[in-house]
Design a protein around this motif. Structure first.
Motif, PDB file in Angstrom:
ATOM      1  N   CYS A  79       1.368 -13.775  13.058  1.00  0.00           N
ATOM      2  CA  CYS A  79       2.568 -13.313  12.360  1.00  0.00           C
ATOM      3  C   CYS A  79       3.692 -13.000  13.350  1.00  0.00           C
ATOM      4  N   LEU A  80       4.910 -13.064  12.849  1.00  0.00           N
ATOM      5  CA  LEU A  80       6.104 -12.692  13.601  1.00  0.00           C
ATOM      6  C   LEU A  80       6.760 -11.537  12.861  1.00  0.00           C
ATOM      7  N   LEU A  81       6.832 -10.373  13.514  1.00  0.00           N
ATOM      8  CA  LEU A  81       7.311  -9.153  12.873  1.00  0.00           C
ATOM      9  C   LEU A  81       8.386  -8.520  13.748  1.00  0.00           C
ATOM     10  N   TYR A  82       9.574  -8.320  13.186  1.00  0.00           N
ATOM     11  CA  TYR A  82      10.628  -7.701  13.987  1.00  0.00           C
ATOM     12  C   TYR A  82      11.622  -6.972  13.100  1.00  0.00           C
ATOM     13  N   ALA A  83      12.462  -6.167  13.744  1.00  0.00           N
ATOM     14  CA  ALA A  83      13.388  -5.299  13.020  1.00  0.00           C
ATOM     15  C   ALA A  83      14.668  -6.039  12.657  1.00  0.00           C
ATOM     16  N   THR A  84      15.298  -5.553  11.596  1.00  0.00           N
ATOM     17  CA  THR A  84      16.606  -6.043  11.192  1.00  0.00           C
ATOM     18  C   THR A  84      17.469  -4.847  10.810  1.00  0.00           C
ATOM     19  N   SER A  85      18.767  -5.014  10.844  1.00  0.00           N
ATOM     20  CA  SER A  85      19.688  -3.931  10.490  1.00  0.00           C
ATOM     21  C   SER A  85      20.270  -4.117   9.093  1.00  0.00           C
ATOM     22  N   ALA A  86      19.524  -4.765   8.210  1.00  0.00           N
ATOM     23  CA  ALA A  86      20.029  -5.035   6.859  1.00  0.00           C
ATOM     24  C   ALA A  86      20.334  -3.751   6.090  1.00  0.00           C
ATOM     25  N   PHE A  87      19.554  -2.681   6.342  1.00  0.00           N
ATOM     26  CA  PHE A  87      19.796  -1.383   5.708  1.00  0.00           C
ATOM     27  C   PHE A  87      20.092  -0.385   6.823  1.00  0.00           C
ATOM     28  N   SER A  88      21.283   0.159   6.834  1.00  0.00           N
ATOM     29  CA  SER A  88      21.753   0.938   7.984  1.00  0.00           C
ATOM     30  C   SER A  88      21.320   2.395   7.957  1.00  0.00           C
ATOM     31  N   ASP A  89      20.643   2.857   6.893  1.00  0.00           N
ATOM     32  CA  ASP A  89      20.298   4.273   6.789  1.00  0.00           C
ATOM     33  C   ASP A  89      18.920   4.603   7.356  1.00  0.00           C
ATOM     34  N   THR A  90      18.241   3.653   7.948  1.00  0.00           N
ATOM     35  CA  THR A  90      16.897   3.875   8.477  1.00  0.00           C
ATOM     36  C   THR A  90      16.966   4.351   9.926  1.00  0.00           C
ATOM     37  N   THR A  91      16.186   5.384  10.255  1.00  0.00           N
ATOM     38  CA  THR A  91      16.216   5.945  11.607  1.00  0.00           C
ATOM     39  C   THR A  91      14.971   5.619  12.425  1.00  0.00           C
ATOM     40  N   ASP A  92      13.913   5.108  11.796  1.00  0.00           N
ATOM     41  CA  ASP A  92      12.743   4.705  12.574  1.00  0.00           C
ATOM     42  C   ASP A  92      12.147   3.437  11.981  1.00  0.00           C
ATOM     43  N   TRP A  93      11.600   2.613  12.866  1.00  0.00           N
ATOM     44  CA  TRP A  93      11.052   1.313  12.468  1.00  0.00           C
ATOM     45  C   TRP A  93       9.662   1.147  13.055  1.00  0.00           C
ATOM     46  N   ALA A  94       8.794   0.504  12.289  1.00  0.00           N
ATOM     47  CA  ALA A  94       7.481   0.108  12.789  1.00  0.00           C
ATOM     48  C   ALA A  94       7.144  -1.263  12.226  1.00  0.00           C
ATOM     49  N   ALA A  95       6.528  -2.079  13.048  1.00  0.00           N
ATOM     50  CA  ALA A  95       6.104  -3.390  12.564  1.00  0.00           C
ATOM     51  C   ALA A  95       4.946  -3.249  11.581  1.00  0.00           C
ATOM     52  N   ILE A  96       3.952  -2.446  11.940  1.00  0.00           N
ATOM     53  CA  ILE A  96       2.761  -2.275  11.102  1.00  0.00           C
ATOM     54  C   ILE A  96       2.412  -0.799  11.034  1.00  0.00           C
ATOM     55  N   GLU A  97       2.237  -0.286   9.828  1.00  0.00           N
ATOM     56  CA  GLU A  97       1.737   1.079   9.640  1.00  0.00           C
ATOM     57  C   GLU A  97       0.585   1.042   8.648  1.00  0.00           C
ATOM     58  N   ILE A  98      -0.576   1.498   9.091  1.00  0.00           N
ATOM     59  CA  ILE A  98      -1.792   1.458   8.282  1.00  0.00           C
ATOM     60  C   ILE A  98      -2.354   2.866   8.197  1.00  0.00           C
ATOM     61  N   GLY A  99      -2.641   3.311   6.987  1.00  0.00           N
ATOM     62  CA  GLY A  99      -3.181   4.651   6.823  1.00  0.00           C
ATOM     63  C   GLY A  99      -4.088   4.746   5.619  1.00  0.00           C
ATOM     64  N   SER A 100      -4.731   5.873   5.488  1.00  0.00           N
ATOM     65  CA  SER A 100      -5.544   6.148   4.308  1.00  0.00           C
ATOM     66  C   SER A 100      -5.432   7.620   3.986  1.00  0.00           C
ATOM     67  N   SER A 101      -5.470   7.928   2.706  1.00  0.00           N
ATOM     68  CA  SER A 101      -5.370   9.318   2.277  1.00  0.00           C
ATOM     69  C   SER A 101      -6.762   9.871   2.007  1.00  0.00           C
ATOM     70  N   GLY A 102      -6.925  11.147   2.237  1.00  0.00           N
ATOM     71  CA  GLY A 102      -8.225  11.748   1.994  1.00  0.00           C
ATOM     72  C   GLY A 102      -9.205  11.479   3.118  1.00  0.00           C
ATOM     73  N   ALA A 103     -10.498  11.651   2.803  1.00  0.00           N
ATOM     74  CA  ALA A 103     -11.531  11.570   3.829  1.00  0.00           C
ATOM     75  C   ALA A 103     -11.991  10.146   4.112  1.00  0.00           C
ATOM     76  N   VAL A 104     -11.694   9.196   3.229  1.00  0.00           N
ATOM     77  CA  VAL A 104     -12.189   7.834   3.394  1.00  0.00           C
ATOM     78  C   VAL A 104     -11.338   7.087   4.415  1.00  0.00           C
ATOM     79  N   GLN A 105     -11.991   6.491   5.415  1.00  0.00           N
ATOM     80  CA  GLN A 105     -11.282   5.754   6.448  1.00  0.00           C
ATOM     81  C   GLN A 105     -11.110   4.287   6.066  1.00  0.00           C
ATOM     82  N   THR A 106     -10.051   3.676   6.596  1.00  0.00           N
ATOM     83  CA  THR A 106      -9.972   2.219   6.567  1.00  0.00           C
ATOM     84  C   THR A 106     -11.151   1.680   7.362  1.00  0.00           C
ATOM     85  N   THR A 107     -11.881   0.732   6.787  1.00  0.00           N
ATOM     86  CA  THR A 107     -13.114   0.273   7.424  1.00  0.00           C
ATOM     87  C   THR A 107     -12.841  -0.556   8.669  1.00  0.00           C
TER      88      THR A 107
END
Length: 230
Positions: A79-107
């Motif tokens: 994959c090719l992942l990069y930032a753009t300035s299409a929306f000017s109100d964003t203050t932080d950028w990440a290519a990939i963010e993966i999380g899980s809620s609660g006690a169960v982990q992403t396997t």
């Protein structure tokens, strides 16, 4: 339960290129372009859902190229992942963010042969953010200029391949908020003609760390840092 498959599709100028919530069996995207969006792929579920599989996907986003919550298995390839300035109100950028809620982990998370770059984004930037996962493997990826390359929190096991390259990344790797050294850094600033070979061995024999190359006689140099000596 639904399964979503997108092949050879393009999305432009949207808040979310692909947004999936609720209950779904899986999400698969291949040969997809998602351009000038706030979030490229936004897959957040209240429960714990099966896989996300991406291959040959091009995303430029202002906030997150890929964001998932509560997906059990995740694979991202070529994959090719990069930032753009299409929306000017964003203050932080990440290519990939993966999380899980609660006690169960992403396997399982595997990210292969992917390029991540903040481009001209001027806020806080991160390549990969992973929270609460059992196993993370990152192979042959290229991180362009950015603040943090890989940020891991509550990750049980992780593996970074030696061919993962960090180009002008302030903090290549943090684990649980602490800066960490990448175990093996590969320097390709010159074209190597002499190099190392690492060879494993079967039971009863010793593995070999040797020098190979074009010259007949090749020495071995080990360089210490600062005032220390080898």
């Amino acid at each position: 339960m639904l399964e979503f498959n997108y092949i050879s599709v393009a999305f432009y100028l949207l808040q979310n290129g692909v947004k999936v919530g609720g209950t779904s069996e899986g999400l698969t995207l291949s040969e997809v372009a998602i351009v000038s969006v706030r979030n490229g792929i936004n897959a957040q579920s209240s429960g714990y859902e099966p896989w996300l599989a991406l291959s040959n996907v091009h995303i430029n986003a202002t906030e997150r190229c890929i964001k998932t919550v509560n997906r059990s298995e995740i694979t991202i390839n070529n994959c090719l992942l990069y930032a753009t300035s299409a929306f000017s109100d964003t203050t932080d950028w990440a290519a990939i963010e993966i999380g899980s809620s609660g006690a169960v982990q992403t396997t399982y998370v595997q990210i292969n042969n992917t390029q991540l770059n903040k481009s001209s984004f001027t806020g806080a930037t991160s390549g990969i953010i992973i929270n609460n996962a059992q196993w993370v493997e990152i192979n042959n990826c290229i991180f362009g200029p950015m603040g943090v390359g890989i940020a891991l929190t509550s990750v049980t096991n992780y593996k970074l391949s030696p061919n993962t390259l960090f180009n002008n990344v302030t903090s290549p790797l943090t684990v649980d908020g602490l800066p960490c050294s990448v175990l093996l850094n590969m320097d390709y600033s010159v074209k190597p003609q002499n190099a190392f070979t690492i060879q494993g061995a079967v039971s009863g024999f010793s593995p070999v760390f040797s020098v190979t190359g074009v010259d007949t006689n090749i020495g071995l140099n080990i360089s210490a840092k600062g005032e220390c000596t080898c």
